[in-house]
Design an enzyme around this catalytic site. Structure first.
Site, PDB file in Angstrom:
ATOM      1  CG  HIS A  48      -1.515   1.287   1.474  1.00  0.00           C
ATOM      2  ND1 HIS A  48      -2.590   1.631   0.414  1.00  0.00           N
ATOM      3  CD2 HIS A  48      -1.633   2.295   2.513  1.00  0.00           C
ATOM      4  CE1 HIS A  48      -2.976   3.163   0.893  1.00  0.00           C
ATOM      5  NE2 HIS A  48      -2.263   3.150   2.214  1.00  0.00           N
ATOM      6  CG  HIS A  72       0.579   7.107   3.803  1.00  0.00           C
ATOM      7  ND1 HIS A  72       1.241   6.386   3.142  1.00  0.00           N
ATOM      8  CD2 HIS A  72      -0.521   6.801   4.354  1.00  0.00           C
ATOM      9  CE1 HIS A  72       0.304   5.522   2.820  1.00  0.00           C
ATOM     10  NE2 HIS A  72      -0.909   5.544   3.480  1.00  0.00           N
ATOM     11  CD  GLU A  76      -4.534   6.031  11.547  1.00  0.00           C
ATOM     12  OE1 GLU A  76      -4.162   6.472  10.518  1.00  0.00           O
ATOM     13  OE2 GLU A  76      -5.709   6.120  11.844  1.00  0.00           O
ATOM     14  CG  ASP A  77      -2.388   1.944  10.400  1.00  0.00           C
ATOM     15  OD1 ASP A  77      -3.069   2.206  11.369  1.00  0.00           O
ATOM     16  OD2 ASP A  77      -2.331   1.668   9.199  1.00  0.00           O
TER      17      ASP A  77
HETATM   18 MN    MN Z   1      -2.445   4.740   3.762  1.00  0.00          MN
END
Ligand code: MN
Length: 719
Positions: A48, A72, A76-77
C-alpha cells in the site's frame, strides 16, 4: 506486484542521488515497521505505501512527499512514533506524516454543511501544507482501487466519504485524473445498477464510436492542416460518473448522453488555440450559447481551455476543447503541475503558484471562524457559475444564484458598500433578483449608503458576505471607538492630561504599540470594552499615581469581628479596595506597615505582586452574617423604566441599594452604577444572575474584580 525499483525509476529523472538514498532509507524503514502486517486482500501491507508513493512519483512530487508516501501509515498503524520519524527523517517529513495521520482520524459526515466543516478540519489538520493533501489523495486513490477487498458495509461508507470529500477536493486542486478515477470507482460501489447500465451501453457502442471518432479526427486534423496549424487531435471519453450526472441533470437517456462526442485539440500556443477554434467554427456550425472561453477567463481552480459544441458532419453534436500543452498539463495535474514547474527553486513551499481557489482555501483568514470559513469553502465547492457583463462589457464569473450585490462586490468593495440598487438589462431589479448568464448589470450608487445586515439574505458569494460582515463590524467598532475615547478623555482630564495634546497622543501611541494594539483607534475600542487597564495607561505618564491611592474607607461594616486572621479574630483588619472581598469570597490577609491587615480576595492581582512573607491566612468567621457592600456595573439599553426594573429586582432579593446612578453612553445605551448590600457571595451571585436575566441588560459586572480593569482612583464609577 509493485517493486521498489518501479518507484526509483519514476523518481530518478528528477531527484538527486542523495534524495534517492533517503527515499531508499524510508523504504527500508517502512518495510521494517510494517513487517508482518497484511491488508484485507491478504497482500503484505507494504504494498500500500509503495503504491501510494508510486502515484506521488507520477505527479513528480518532491523528496519529502515521496518519503511521506512511504511512511504515511507508520505513526497510525505501527509502533513508530513521531519522535522516531523526526529523528530519522527530520521535522518536515514528520509534520507531513503527522498531517496525513490527523486527516485519517477525522470523522467525516455527509450533509453539505458538515462537508464544509470537514473541509475546515481537514485544512487545519494539514498545517496548511498542500503536500499533506496530495499524499492523502494518493492514499485514498489506492485504497479505492483496492476497495473490493473491504467488507460490504465499510465499502459504502468509504466510497461515500470519498465522493463527498476527496473527489471535490481533487477537483478544487484541479487534479482531473484523480477526481474522475475516484468518482467512477465510488460510483460503481454506490450505484452498481446505474454503473452497469452505463458501462454496458458504453461497451456496446465502442466499435461504432471508434470508427466514428477516427473519421472525425482525420477531418479535424485536415482542417487544422489547411490553416497550417500545428496541433494534435485526441478523442476524449467522459467518465461514467459525469455521464450519470448529466443524465440526471438533463433527464436524458444514457445513450443520448453517450451520443455527444468529445474531442480535444492540443496546440502550441494561445494564438493557435483561437486559430484552431476559427478552423472548427468555419467547418462546422457552432451551437449558439455553448462557446466558453476559459482561456481569457480561467476557472478559479486554474483550468484554462476553449470549449465549443458544433454540429458535426453527420448532424450530431460534437464537443471540442482546445488548449495548449501547458494548459492541458494543468487540467490533468492541477496543483501538482504547478508544483512541478517550481520544483527546482529552493523555497518551493513559498513559491508554489497556487490557483486562486486553492489559495482561498489555504490562506483564508477565517480559519478560526467556522461560519465564515464554511461560507468561503462553500463558494469554492461551487462549480456552477453565471457569466454576466459590466457596463463596460467585461465578463464576470459569479456563483450561481448571485444577486446584484454579489456583482457589485465582485467589481469593487466600495461599489458593494454603496450599492443602493441596480439595473439589469436596463430595468431596475430588487436585491432578490438572481442573476442570469448574459445579464448586463449597472449598479446604482448612493454615497450615504452603508451595508445592511439584510443583504446577507441575498448574497451568495463569500467575498460579498465577508465584506458585508466586516463592514457591519466596523460600524459597531466606530461606536465603541467614540465611547472609549470619550471616557478616556474624561479620565485623563482628571489627571490634568488633555487627550488632544500631541505629547499625550504620542504617549498613548507608544502604549498602544507596547500593548500590540494596532493604533490609537484600537486602543479606544479596547478601552471601551474594558480590555485595557486604566492604571496601565496612567502609568505610562509617570504620574506617580500609586501614592495617591490611599483613599477614604468605604466599608459599611466592621470586619474586625468577622474575619479570623492566623487563627484569631479581633485583629485589626480592613477590606482591600482593590478587590472588595465580601462574605463568602476566598480571602487572604496582607500585613501592611502600620495599618493592620488588609484583606484581599485570593484571586486579587495585587496580591500576586506583594512580598509573600507578609501574607497571612484569613478566614471568614462562620457566625458572621452582616451585610457588606459591593459595586456592580450594568450595561443596558437606554429605556424608560429600566432603573425601576433594576431596583425592583434587587429589592426582591432582599438587598439594599446604597447608591445607584445611570449614565447615557450612546444614543441607545446606558450604564448603571450600583452599590448594594449583600449577605455573601452566593447572595451576590443570585442578584447578578437576576439582573442578567432582565432583557434590556446585556452585561453585569462586579467592579473591583481582580480580572477586570479595577479603578484605583475613583471608587464610584468607571464611567
Ligand atoms: Mn494509507
Amino acid at each position: 506486484m509493485i517493486r521498489f525499483n518501479d518507484i526509483l525509476e519514476k523518481v530518478h529523472p528528477y531527484l538527486t542521488t542523495e534524495d534517492i538514498a533517503e527515499v531508499t532509507k524510508a523504504y527500508a524503514y517502512s518495510a521494517k515497521v510494517h513487517g508482518g502486517q497484511k491488508r484485507y486482500s491478504g497482500e503484505p501491507y507494504l504494498i500500500h505505501p509503495m503504491e501510494v508513493t508510486s502515484i506521488l512519483a507520477d505527479i513528480r512530487l518532491d523528496k519529502e512527499s515521496i518519503i511521506t508516501g512511504l511512511l504515511h501509515d507508520t505513526i497510525e498503524d505501527t509502533l513508530a512514533t513521531k519522535d522516531d520519524i523526526t529523528r530519522i527523517f527530520g521535522e518536515e517529513v514528520c509534520a507531513l506524516v503527522d498531517g496525513v495521520t490527523k486527516i485519517s482520524k477525522l470523522k467525516i459526515s455527509s450533509t453539505f454543511e458538515k462537508q464544509a466543516e470537514d473541509f475546515r478540519k481537514l485544512i487545519l489538520a494539514t498545517g496548511k501544507d498542500i503536500r499533506v493533501i496530495l499524499v492523502k489523495l494518493a492514499d485514498r486513490l489506492h485504497n479505492i482501487r483496492t476497495i473490493s477487498h473491504l467488507p460490504e458495509e465499510r465499502k459504502r461508507i468509504f466510497a461515500k466519504e470519498t465522493v463527498d470529500l476527496y473527489a471535490p477536493l481533487a477537483d478544487r486542486l484541479g487534479i482531473y485524473w484523480i477526481r474522475t478515477e475516484l468518482e467512477d470507482r465510488c460510483f460503481e460501489v454506490l450505484k452498481p445498477n446505474e454503473y452497469d447500465e452505463i458501462s454496458r451501453m458504453f461497451n456496446s457502442k465502442k466499435d461504432e464510436w471508434e470508427k466514428y471518432s477516427s473519421e472525425i479526427k482525420s477531418l479535424l486534423q485536415s482542417e487544422l492542416d489547411k490553416f497550417n496549424l500545428d496541433a494534435s487531435v485526441n478523442t476524449r471519453f467522459k467518465n461514467f460518473y459525469s455521464i450519470y450526472k448529466k443524465m440526471i441533470k438533463k433527464n436524458l437517456d444514457p445513450d443520448k448522453v453517450l451520443d455527444i462526442k468529445a474531442f480535444r485539440i492540443i496546440s502550441n500556443d494561445i494564438a493557435s488555440c483561437y486559430a484552431a477554434l476559427g478552423a472548427v467554427h468555419s467547418t462546422w456550425k457552432p451551437i449558439p450559447g455553448r462557446f466558453k472561453d476559459y482561456i481569457a477567463l480561467p476557472k478559479s481552480n486554474g483550468y484554462q481551455s476553449l470549449h465549443t459544441v458544433v454540429i458535426g458532419p453527420f448532424g450530431d453534436k460534437v464537443e471540442v476543447q482546445i488548449r495548449t500543452e501547458e494548459m492541458h498539463e494543468i487540467a490533468e495535474y492541477g496543483v501538482a503541475a504547478h508544483w512541478k514547474y517550481k520544483i527546482d527553486t529552493k523555497e518551493r513551499k513559498k513559491l508554489i503558484d497556487l490557483p486562486e481557489s486553492v489559495k482561498n482555501i489555504f490562506e483564508t483568514q477565517t480559519l478560526s471562524d467556522p461560519r465564515e470559513f464554511i461560507d468561503a469553502i462553500k463558494d469554492e465547492l461551487i462549480t456552477d457559475f453565471v457569466y454576466v457583463f459590466t457596463p463596460k462589457g467585461e465578463l464576470k464569473e459569479l456563483p450561481i444564484d448571485s444577486c446584484v450585490i454579489d456583482f457589485a462586490y465582485a467589481i469593487h468593495t466600495d461599489l458593494g458598500n454603496k450599492c443602493s440598487g441596480a439595473r439589469v438589462n436596463g430595468a431596475i431589479v430588487p436585491f432578490s433578483y438572481k442573476l442570469k448568464s448574459g445579464d448586463a448589470i449597472e449598479i446604482i450608487v448612493n454615497k450615504n449608503r452603508e451595508p445592511s445586515k439584510d443583504w446577507l439574505k441575498y448574497v451568495v458569494s463569500s467575498k460579498a458576505k465577508s465584506k458585508i460582515r466586516s463592514s457591519i463590524k466596523s460600524i459597531v467598532s466606530k461606536d465603541s471607538e467614540k465611547i472609549g475615547k470619550e471616557i478616556l478623555s474624561k479620565k485623563l482630564a482628571k489627571y490634568g492630561l488633555n487627550i488632544a495634546d500631541p505629547t499625550v497622543i504620542e504617549k498613548l501611541k507608544v502604549f498602544s504599540v507596547e500593548k500590540k494594539l494596532k493604533n490609537l483607534e484600537n486602543l479606544y475600542i479596547n478601552y471601551s470594552l474594558s480590555k485595557v487597564n486604566i492604571v496601565e495607561i496612567l502609568n505610562c505618564f509617570n504620574l506617580g499615581v500609586k501614592t495617591n491611592l490611599e483613599s477614604k474607607e468605604r466599608n459599611y461594616l466592621n470586619p474586625n469581628n468577622a474575619i479570623i486572621v492566623g487563627g484569631a479574630n479581633n485583629v485589626m483588619v480592613r477590606m482591600a479596595n482593590c478587590c472588595g472581598p465580601i462574605y463568602g469570597d476566598e480571602i487572604i490577609g496582607f500585613i501592611t506597615l502600620g495599618k493592620g491587615i488588609s484583606i484581599h480576595r485570593i484571586s486579587c492581582k495585587q496580591i500576586l505582586e506583594v512580598d509573600s512573607t507578609r501574607l497571612v491566612e484569613a478566614l471568614w468567621d462562620n457566625t458572621y452574617d452582616l451585610k457588606s457592600t459591593t459595586s456592580l456595573r450594568l450595561y443596558c439599553n437606554d429605556k424608560t423604566g429600566i432603573l425601576s426594573e433594576v431596583s425592583n429586582l434587587i429589592a426582591k432579593h432582599e438587598s439594599n441599594i446604597i447608591k445607584i446612578n445611570a449614565k447615557k453612553i450612546s444614543s441607545s445605551k446606558s450604564s448603571i452604577y450600583l452599590e448594594i448590600l449583600v449577605k455573601n457571595a452566593k447572595h451576590l451571585y443570585e442578584i447578578t444572575r437576576g439582573l442578567d436575566s432582565i432583557p434590556d441588560v446585556y452585561s453585569v459586572e462586579r467592579l473591583l474584580a481582580p480580572n477586570s480593569e479595577f479603578n484605583l482612583f475613583e471608587k464610584n464609577s468607571r464611567i
